[in-house]
Design a protein around this motif. Sequence first.
Motif, mmCIF file in Angstrom:
data_model
loop_
_atom_site.group_PDB
_atom_site.id
_atom_site.type_symbol
_atom_site.label_atom_id
_atom_site.label_comp_id
_atom_site.label_asym_id
_atom_site.label_seq_id
_atom_site.Cartn_x
_atom_site.Cartn_y
_atom_site.Cartn_z
ATOM 1 N N ALA A 124 8.208 -3.675 -5.151
ATOM 2 C CA ALA A 124 8.218 -5.139 -4.970
ATOM 3 C C ALA A 124 7.977 -5.496 -3.503
ATOM 4 O O ALA A 124 7.234 -6.435 -3.187
ATOM 5 N N ALA A 125 8.605 -4.731 -2.604
ATOM 6 C CA ALA A 125 8.446 -4.998 -1.171
ATOM 7 C C ALA A 125 6.983 -4.827 -0.770
ATOM 8 O O ALA A 125 6.409 -5.658 -0.062
ATOM 9 N N GLY A 126 6.370 -3.732 -1.235
ATOM 10 C CA GLY A 126 4.970 -3.489 -0.924
ATOM 11 C C GLY A 126 4.081 -4.584 -1.490
ATOM 12 O O GLY A 126 3.166 -5.067 -0.824
ATOM 13 N N ARG A 127 4.373 -4.970 -2.739
ATOM 14 C CA ARG A 127 3.573 -6.003 -3.408
ATOM 15 C C ARG A 127 3.599 -7.298 -2.609
ATOM 16 O O ARG A 127 2.564 -7.938 -2.413
ATOM 17 N N GLU A 128 4.777 -7.665 -2.120
ATOM 18 C CA GLU A 128 4.892 -8.895 -1.324
ATOM 19 C C GLU A 128 4.003 -8.844 -0.081
ATOM 20 O O GLU A 128 3.606 -9.866 0.456
ATOM 21 N N MET A 129 3.760 -7.607 0.401
ATOM 22 C CA MET A 129 2.953 -7.462 1.610
ATOM 23 C C MET A 129 1.490 -7.157 1.292
ATOM 24 O O MET A 129 0.702 -6.845 2.190
ATOM 25 N N GLY A 130 1.121 -7.214 0.011
ATOM 26 C CA GLY A 130 -0.255 -6.929 -0.381
ATOM 27 C C GLY A 130 -0.620 -5.467 -0.186
ATOM 28 O O GLY A 130 -1.764 -5.122 0.110
ATOM 29 N N MET A 131 0.380 -4.610 -0.378
ATOM 30 C CA MET A 131 0.227 -3.182 -0.100
ATOM 31 C C MET A 131 0.307 -2.423 -1.429
ATOM 32 O O MET A 131 1.070 -2.817 -2.312
ATOM 33 N N SER A 132 -0.465 -1.369 -1.567
ATOM 34 C CA SER A 132 -0.369 -0.588 -2.796
ATOM 35 C C SER A 132 0.981 0.122 -2.850
ATOM 36 O O SER A 132 1.612 0.375 -1.823
ATOM 37 N N TYR A 133 1.386 0.454 -4.062
ATOM 38 C CA TYR A 133 2.619 1.192 -4.273
ATOM 39 C C TYR A 133 2.575 2.498 -3.490
ATOM 40 O O TYR A 133 3.525 2.880 -2.807
ATOM 41 N N LYS A 134 1.434 3.161 -3.564
ATOM 42 C CA LYS A 134 1.269 4.448 -2.878
ATOM 43 C C LYS A 134 1.461 4.298 -1.367
ATOM 44 O O LYS A 134 2.141 5.093 -0.718
ATOM 45 N N ARG A 135 0.872 3.269 -0.824
ATOM 46 C CA ARG A 135 0.956 3.034 0.620
ATOM 47 C C ARG A 135 2.406 2.732 1.042
ATOM 48 O O ARG A 135 2.895 3.254 2.050
ATOM 49 N N ALA A 136 3.083 1.910 0.253
ATOM 50 C CA ALA A 136 4.476 1.574 0.576
ATOM 51 C C ALA A 136 5.335 2.842 0.550
ATOM 52 O O ALA A 136 6.164 3.071 1.439
ATOM 53 N N TRP A 137 5.107 3.683 -0.465
ATOM 54 C CA TRP A 137 5.847 4.941 -0.554
ATOM 55 C C TRP A 137 5.554 5.845 0.634
ATOM 56 O O TRP A 137 6.440 6.484 1.183
ATOM 57 N N GLN A 138 4.281 5.900 1.012
ATOM 58 C CA GLN A 138 3.909 6.742 2.151
ATOM 59 C C GLN A 138 4.637 6.296 3.424
ATOM 60 O O GLN A 138 5.119 7.121 4.203
ATOM 61 N N LEU A 139 4.698 4.997 3.630
ATOM 62 C CA LEU A 139 5.370 4.489 4.835
ATOM 63 C C LEU A 139 6.856 4.831 4.810
ATOM 64 O O LEU A 139 7.436 5.212 5.827
ATOM 65 N N VAL A 140 7.459 4.702 3.637
ATOM 66 C CA VAL A 140 8.875 5.057 3.506
ATOM 67 C C VAL A 140 9.077 6.547 3.776
ATOM 68 O O VAL A 140 9.989 6.950 4.517
#
Lengths: 123, 123
Positions: free
Chosen positions: B41-57
Amino acid sequence: MPSIPTEPKLRLRLYFSPDEMIGPGKAELLERISRTGSIAAAGREMGMSYKRAWQLVETMNAMFRDPVVVSTRGGPRGGGAQVTDMGLKVLSEYRALESKARSAGAEHVGQLASLLNDPKSDT
Amino acid sequence: MPSIPTEPKLRLRLYFSPDEMIGPGKAELLERISRTGSIAAAGREMGMSYKRAWQLVETMNAMFRDPVVVSTRGGPRGGGAQVTDMGLKVLSEYRALESKARSAGAEHVGQLASLLNDPKSDT
């Protein structure tokens, strides 16, 4: 696997609008043009294409009230470039901004560095 | 062609090494995970793919001494995530760094804004 400690580097980008930004790359380019007297040489030192260096200069020239770089075509050495008073003012304000920001933030930079898995020295 | 004046935005990236950086994107992601309880959800709010959000985490989790986000798989809502004390500390130090840097640099930000072709308001 200990690595050689390096000082944390704080990089600042100042956005006036989505298309108007000054940051470390443009500042470094101005400095190198000032030293080399050439946009091509300055860009080359930074591993940047001639086209890219020119684009950055054109962006800055359009962004500020007066051009930050003027180029002199022809002449015996051809393609010389000079950083203007406006360019030197922009550069000096950007460097002062960096310096003030780094001093003011040093404590928090140190705190963040101390939280790293592989702590980096702050000095 | 006057545009709506916007406040200049100072964005900070702190590099501990070429591969270890904290900046506005990671800070915002942590904040949004903290609020939504979900990396997706956090990634989605930022227009980021799920994969990208996970990578950053994952990058942040590897970077700091303790994980900044823990995820709970399964359970009735599935895929929940929580920002840890370490994550909250990282976020708070980063925000404090930004705040100190912005205050300390305000005069130079104003000076640079005043040099623009289309001056932006500083307030």
